[in-house]
Every structure is written in C-alpha cells, then in structure tokens.
Design a protein around this motif. Structure first.
Motif, PDB file in Angstrom:
ATOM      1  N   ALA A   1       0.832  -1.201   0.000  1.00  0.00           N
ATOM      2  CA  ALA A   1       0.000   0.000   0.000  1.00  0.00           C
ATOM      3  C   ALA A   1       0.868   1.252   0.000  1.00  0.00           C
ATOM      4  N   LEU A   2       0.494   2.209  -0.834  1.00  0.00           N
ATOM      5  CA  LEU A   2       1.147   3.513  -0.979  1.00  0.00           C
ATOM      6  C   LEU A   2       2.599   3.422  -1.448  1.00  0.00           C
ATOM      7  N   ALA A   3       2.918   2.352  -2.156  1.00  0.00           N
ATOM      8  CA  ALA A   3       4.242   2.227  -2.778  1.00  0.00           C
ATOM      9  C   ALA A   3       4.203   2.907  -4.142  1.00  0.00           C
ATOM     10  N   THR A   4       5.340   3.412  -4.584  1.00  0.00           N
ATOM     11  CA  THR A   4       5.421   4.015  -5.912  1.00  0.00           C
ATOM     12  C   THR A   4       6.454   3.281  -6.758  1.00  0.00           C
ATOM     13  N   VAL A   5       6.204   3.274  -8.041  1.00  0.00           N
ATOM     14  CA  VAL A   5       7.150   2.745  -9.024  1.00  0.00           C
ATOM     15  C   VAL A   5       6.988   3.621 -10.261  1.00  0.00           C
ATOM     16  N   THR A   6       8.085   3.886 -10.937  1.00  0.00           N
ATOM     17  CA  THR A   6       8.036   4.759 -12.109  1.00  0.00           C
ATOM     18  C   THR A   6       8.505   4.011 -13.349  1.00  0.00           C
ATOM     19  N   LEU A   7       7.723   4.171 -14.404  1.00  0.00           N
ATOM     20  CA  LEU A   7       8.071   3.638 -15.718  1.00  0.00           C
ATOM     21  C   LEU A   7       8.379   4.821 -16.629  1.00  0.00           C
ATOM     22  N   THR A   8       9.378   4.678 -17.469  1.00  0.00           N
ATOM     23  CA  THR A   8       9.686   5.706 -18.459  1.00  0.00           C
ATOM     24  C   THR A   8       9.683   5.057 -19.830  1.00  0.00           C
ATOM     25  N   GLY A   9       9.380   5.826 -20.841  1.00  0.00           N
ATOM     26  CA  GLY A   9       9.448   5.287 -22.191  1.00  0.00           C
ATOM     27  C   GLY A   9       8.328   5.742 -23.074  1.00  0.00           C
ATOM     28  N   SER A  10       7.915   4.822 -23.936  1.00  0.00           N
ATOM     29  CA  SER A  10       6.889   5.084 -24.934  1.00  0.00           C
ATOM     30  C   SER A  10       6.182   3.760 -25.207  1.00  0.00           C
ATOM     31  N   PRO A  11       5.116   3.772 -26.000  1.00  0.00           N
ATOM     32  CA  PRO A  11       4.379   2.539 -26.248  1.00  0.00           C
ATOM     33  C   PRO A  11       5.279   1.369 -26.631  1.00  0.00           C
ATOM     34  N   ARG A  12       5.045   0.235 -25.978  1.00  0.00           N
ATOM     35  CA  ARG A  12       5.777  -1.015 -26.179  1.00  0.00           C
ATOM     36  C   ARG A  12       7.284  -0.889 -25.954  1.00  0.00           C
ATOM     37  N   ASN A  13       7.687   0.167 -25.273  1.00  0.00           N
ATOM     38  CA  ASN A  13       9.105   0.384 -24.999  1.00  0.00           C
ATOM     39  C   ASN A  13       9.259   1.048 -23.625  1.00  0.00           C
TER      40      ASN A  13
END
Length: 188
Positions: free
Chosen positions: A170-182
C-alpha cells in the motif's frame, strides 16, 4: 518521445487484509492513517501533468486524500475474477482446490469465469501504450496493487508467472519511463 508514469498503489482496505478477490471496499482506519503519515512524501505527485486512477472506491479515496484529483480510468480496473469476486483466497482454495491450483499454475486459465492473467496483463499494457506522449511529460496513476503488478509484467516483458513474484505494498510508488511497447523501470 518519452514520458514518465509513476504508479502509486492505493492505501489499504480490509479487503487487502482478507486477501479478497476484486472487492471494492473503501479505505479502513489504518489506510487513512497511512495516507496521513505518507502524505508529506507523496505530495509531489500532484505536480504530474496527467493524473489517473483505478475506478475503485479506495483508489478514489486515496487520490482525493492526497489532493491529486485523478481521473477514473475503466481500463485500470482490477482483474475480473468472475464468480470468485468478493471471496477470500482461503475460501476459494478450500471450495475449489483444483480450479484454484489451475489458476495459479496457468496464466491462461480462468476457472472462475472471469479474466485470465495474460488477458489482464495485456489489458493493462494496452492502457500503458495509449498514454499521450509529451516530451518529458509526467503522468501518475493511483491503482490497485494487482494493476501495478500487471503493469510491471507488461512493461518489463517478463513471463506472466512473474506476476506472482511482485509485491506491491500500500502507498508504494514505481516509475516507468518510455513510450508505447518500450517501457523501462526507473529507479530513483
């Protein structure tokens, strides 16, 4: 173009403690306390240009309590658990042990009559891949832990059974960077 998407898991509810399938319960007292405690660390999420949320009550309450005003996204709903909806893991394992084991072992199985794990991961991936791209744009989403786990499986292109190896508190964060399918996992 690349963008950044921060996923925030919703604060807890009694459904999480009970390990209930797809049960849209509001935050419990401890969930509200967690938000109060973590709010100073999470307040920066309000700077995201686009803010989304799963359509559950606890995601709505989490986003509202943090001042995020996120837009509900039907595609970010939890996995459809069919006739198991609202039941606990223990109840299902005791009542339907063979079906339960098949569901855990085969990501294409849906003995509950709902969505398969692979279908769920694909649906969440489809949502990821349709986010608007703005150079250095930042988005965030308050989501159910299952949605965050599915997003990570899709983004990292790992086998579906990896889903069971991801713990989203609960209340954890994760970050994704990129673009579609990448997409890439970003460790700050």
């Amino acid at each position: 173009m690349r963008c950044r998407l921060t996923l925030l898991t919703a604060a807890r509810s009694s459904a999480l403690l009970d390990a209930r399938f797809d049960d849209d319960r509001p935050l419990d007292h401890a969930g509200w306390q967690e938000i109060h405690y973590r709010a100073p660390v999470l307040h920066g999420l309000a700077a995201a240009g686009l803010r989304y949320r799963s359509p559950t009550e606890r995601c709505r309450e989490t986003g509202h309590a943090l001042g995020l005003a996120p837009l509900a996204q039907p595609a970010l709903r939890d996995c459809d658990m069919g006739r198991w909806r609202g039941r606990t893991l223990r109840e299902v394992a005791a009542a339907e042990p063979e079906a339960f084991d098949a569901w855990l072992a085969d990501p294409r199985a849906a003995p509950h009559g709902g969505e398969t794990l692979t279908g769920f991961i694909t649906r969440i991936g489809g949502w990821l891949d349709t986010r608007p791209l703005e150079e250095d744009g930042w988005m965030m989403a308050v989501a159910e832990p299952a949605v965050v786990r599915a997003a990570l499986c899709y983004a990292l292109r790992v086998p579906p059974d990896t889903y069971w190896r991801i713990d989203a508190h609960a209340l954890a964060t994760v970050t994704l960077t990129g673009s579609p399918r990448n997409w890439c996992l970003s460790c700050d």
